[in-house]
Design a protein around this motif. Structure first.
Motif, PDB file in Angstrom:
ATOM      1  N   THR A  30       0.836  -1.301  -0.046  1.00  0.00           N
ATOM      2  CA  THR A  30      -0.017  -0.152  -0.077  1.00  0.00           C
ATOM      3  C   THR A  30       0.971   1.172  -0.125  1.00  0.00           C
ATOM      4  N   THR A  31       2.162   1.144   0.508  1.00  0.00           N
ATOM      5  CA  THR A  31       2.924   2.325   0.336  1.00  0.00           C
ATOM      6  C   THR A  31       4.071   2.464  -0.714  1.00  0.00           C
ATOM      7  N   SER A  32       3.784   1.346  -1.741  1.00  0.00           N
ATOM      8  CA  SER A  32       4.526   1.266  -2.871  1.00  0.00           C
ATOM      9  C   SER A  32       4.220   2.366  -3.919  1.00  0.00           C
ATOM     10  N   SER A  33       4.982   2.965  -4.640  1.00  0.00           N
ATOM     11  CA  SER A  33       4.763   3.791  -5.609  1.00  0.00           C
ATOM     12  C   SER A  33       4.051   2.960  -6.921  1.00  0.00           C
ATOM     13  N   ALA A  34       4.010   1.876  -6.804  1.00  0.00           N
ATOM     14  CA  ALA A  34       3.592   1.036  -7.928  1.00  0.00           C
ATOM     15  C   ALA A  34       2.148   0.537  -7.512  1.00  0.00           C
ATOM     16  N   PHE A  35       1.426   0.900  -6.251  1.00  0.00           N
ATOM     17  CA  PHE A  35       0.415   0.473  -5.816  1.00  0.00           C
ATOM     18  C   PHE A  35      -0.653   0.360  -6.590  1.00  0.00           C
ATOM     19  N   ARG A  36      -1.022   1.485  -7.471  1.00  0.00           N
ATOM     20  CA  ARG A  36      -1.900   1.765  -8.269  1.00  0.00           C
ATOM     21  C   ARG A  36      -1.943   0.595  -9.615  1.00  0.00           C
ATOM     22  N   ALA A  37      -0.678   0.431  -9.921  1.00  0.00           N
ATOM     23  CA  ALA A  37      -0.665  -0.475 -10.886  1.00  0.00           C
ATOM     24  C   ALA A  37      -0.975  -1.883 -10.466  1.00  0.00           C
ATOM     25  N   PHE A  38      -0.521  -2.233  -9.412  1.00  0.00           N
ATOM     26  CA  PHE A  38      -0.619  -3.453  -8.618  1.00  0.00           C
ATOM     27  C   PHE A  38      -2.241  -3.649  -8.461  1.00  0.00           C
ATOM     28  N   ALA A  39      -2.780  -2.740  -7.930  1.00  0.00           N
ATOM     29  CA  ALA A  39      -4.170  -2.668  -7.902  1.00  0.00           C
ATOM     30  C   ALA A  39      -5.163  -2.902  -9.291  1.00  0.00           C
ATOM     31  N   ASP A  40      -4.528  -2.430 -10.516  1.00  0.00           N
ATOM     32  CA  ASP A  40      -5.029  -2.416 -11.749  1.00  0.00           C
ATOM     33  C   ASP A  40      -4.878  -3.725 -12.300  1.00  0.00           C
ATOM     34  N   ILE A  41      -3.629  -4.239 -11.940  1.00  0.00           N
ATOM     35  CA  ILE A  41      -3.557  -5.632 -12.462  1.00  0.00           C
ATOM     36  C   ILE A  41      -4.312  -6.533 -11.915  1.00  0.00           C
ATOM     37  N   GLN A  42      -4.381  -6.426 -10.328  1.00  0.00           N
ATOM     38  CA  GLN A  42      -5.431  -7.071  -9.754  1.00  0.00           C
ATOM     39  C   GLN A  42      -6.796  -7.339 -10.289  1.00  0.00           C
ATOM     40  N   GLU A  43      -7.329  -6.115 -10.313  1.00  0.00           N
ATOM     41  CA  GLU A  43      -8.457  -5.594 -11.142  1.00  0.00           C
ATOM     42  C   GLU A  43      -8.959  -6.563 -12.542  1.00  0.00           C
ATOM     43  N   LEU A  44      -7.863  -6.465 -13.438  1.00  0.00           N
ATOM     44  CA  LEU A  44      -7.740  -7.120 -14.699  1.00  0.00           C
ATOM     45  C   LEU A  44      -7.846  -8.506 -14.557  1.00  0.00           C
ATOM     46  N   ARG A  45      -6.808  -8.963 -13.525  1.00  0.00           N
ATOM     47  CA  ARG A  45      -7.167 -10.387 -13.297  1.00  0.00           C
ATOM     48  C   ARG A  45      -8.490 -11.157 -13.167  1.00  0.00           C
ATOM     49  N   TRP A  46      -9.312 -10.237 -11.920  1.00  0.00           N
ATOM     50  CA  TRP A  46     -10.582 -10.410 -11.994  1.00  0.00           C
ATOM     51  C   TRP A  46     -11.357 -10.585 -13.017  1.00  0.00           C
ATOM     52  N   VAL A  47     -11.490  -9.418 -13.788  1.00  0.00           N
ATOM     53  CA  VAL A  47     -12.221  -9.437 -14.916  1.00  0.00           C
ATOM     54  C   VAL A  47     -11.868 -10.299 -16.139  1.00  0.00           C
ATOM     55  N   ALA A  48     -10.663 -10.783 -16.212  1.00  0.00           N
ATOM     56  CA  ALA A  48     -10.402 -12.209 -16.922  1.00  0.00           C
ATOM     57  C   ALA A  48     -10.854 -13.354 -16.437  1.00  0.00           C
TER      58      ALA A  48
END
Length: 67
Positions: A30-48
């Protein structure tokens, strides 16, 4: 950077989360500068996943009404 107050702590209090992070290496996603990218990847995985399930079944399962 995404601030921790924007994270869903419904399962874990923020104190418990940070205790967990400290215990297991001290790097919370949650404190990573890449958090938004990680969250978007997870969302994409759920959609797929959902689309993959939808592609294997043409209709919803039928349930008889209760009662």
């Amino acid at each position: 950077m995404v601030q921790s107050r924007e994270v869903d702590f419904t399962r874990l209090s923020s104190t418990d989360y940070y205790d967990f992070v400290a215990t297991y290496g001290g790097h919370g996603v949650t404190t990573s500068s890449a958090f938004r990218a990680f969250a978007d990847i997870q969302e994409l995985r759920w959609v797929a996943f959902v689309l993959g399930k939808a592609a294997t079944r043409s209709t919803a399962p039928h349930r008889e009404p209760a009662g």
